[in-house]
Design an enzyme around this catalytic site. Structure first.
Site, PDB file in Angstrom:
ATOM      1  CB  SER A 142      -0.880   0.033   1.249  1.00 53.66           C
ATOM      2  OG  SER A 142      -1.491   1.303   1.386  1.00 53.66           O
ATOM      3  CE1 TYR A 155      -3.708  -2.131   5.419  1.00 54.08           C
ATOM      4  CE2 TYR A 155      -3.130   0.126   4.841  1.00 54.08           C
ATOM      5  CZ  TYR A 155      -3.553  -1.138   4.471  1.00 54.08           C
ATOM      6  OH  TYR A 155      -3.827  -1.417   3.142  1.00 54.08           O
TER       7      TYR A 155
END
Ligand SMILES: NC(=O)c1ccc[n+]([C@@H]2O[C@H](COP(=O)([O-])OP(=O)(O)OC[C@H]3O[C@@H](n4cnc5c(N)ncnc54)[C@H](OP(=O)(O)O)[C@@H]3O)[C@@H](O)[C@H]2O)c1
Length: 268
Positions: A142, A155
């Protein structure tokens, strides 16, 4: 699928929705047999039935909770199957909110899925592919892993891990094994509901990519042999400049004495 013409089957984790389901669709249309992995058997069966009818490829489903070691072991074992040439290491979760407010069990489970399962599956695939000196591992990372400003401490760290892991593996695996880290920005999938972020609808539409566009771009990057693919980035020279700035640090990252600004002067 690739410039090396990888024709074998693909194992896709997190195939029951979002990015994984879009990969399954595109890979089936390109003629790859599939092994689809996720927890929701009914959704996997529905996707498999549709894709089999539309494309005629062979599709197996493997129900697994990749945070559970026994389930993970089943998927690792499946990657030893000589018919599998491609791993799409995609299953992942996110978690909204400030770190101190987050449920620590969910934080741990996220690390288990986004880091431990990605690592174990890449290990199983890399071993099997090394024995045949062919194959491809695609790790879904990501852009959050590049941007502490986005304030997703755990995350983002799991995704920084995935990118670093892929870049480092590139130096160890045979060039005949293709590797790619895909760094999506915000993409319209269920992750925005599941993470407690209020759904994709709450996002600025100028920053939100449709999932089919994301996967088509990621596959284009794969075909171009990219190691790092950032689907939304207009000019790849920007990432190259970022990476060059990092590489400039290398000669000075380990030395036999501290830098002058850390030198304690002797009291007079
Ligand atoms: N969407 C975005 O904006 C975005 C941006 C950057 C990166 N990503 C990354 O893209 C990947 C895919 O996410 P997505 O956006 O497509 O989200 P999604 O629609 O929520 O899909 C996540 C997939 O992972 C599976 N999964 C979740 N927990 C699992 C578990 N414990 N064991 C096995 N499978 C599990 C889910 O299936 P089941 O519930 O059936 O298990 C689902 O198929 C993730 O790694 C995510 O971090 C997404």
């Amino acid at each position: 699928m690739s410039k090396q013409d990888i024709r074998g089957a693909a194992l896709v984790t997190g195939a029951s929705s979002g990015i994984g389901a879009a990969y399954a669709d595109r890979l089936a249309r390109a003629g790859h047999d599939l092994v689809l992995v996720a927890r929701d058997t009914a959704r996997l069966e529905a996707l498999a039935a549709r894709l089999k009818a539309e494309t005629g490829v062979k599709i197996d489903i493997l129900t697994a909770d990749l945070t559970r070691k026994a389930d993970l072991a089943k998927v690792e074992a499946r990657l030893a199957d000589a018919a599998i040439d491609i791993l799409i290491n995609n299953a992942g979760v996110s978690l909204a909110g400030a770190f101190v407010e987050q449920d620590l069990d969910r934080v741990e489970s996220m690390i288990q899925l986004n880091v431990v399962s990605v690592t174990r599956l890449a290990h199983a695939a890399a071993k099997a592919f090394a024995a045949r000196d062919r194959g491809a591992i695609v790790n879904i990372s990501s852009v959050v892993g590049l941007a502490p400003e986005l304030q997703m401490p755990v995350y983002g760290a799991t995704k920084a891990y995935v990118t670093y892991f892929t870049q480092t593996l590139r130096q160890q695996l045979s060039p005949n094994i293709q590797l790619q880290a895909v760094l999506p920005g915000a993409t319209r999938t269920e992750i925005w509901d599941r993470s407690g972020s209020g759904g994709a609808e709450a996002l600025d539409p100028n920053m939100l990519m449709e999932v089919d566009d994301l996967v088509d771009a990621a596959l284009a990057g794969f075909h171009q042999g990219e190691l790092i693919t950032i689907p939304s980035l207009p000019d790849p020279a920007d990432f190259a400049a970022y990476d060059a700035a990092r590489a400039k640090l290398l000669p000075n990252l380990s030395r036999n004495r501290p830098a002058a600004r850390y030198t304690v002067s002797e009291p007079a």
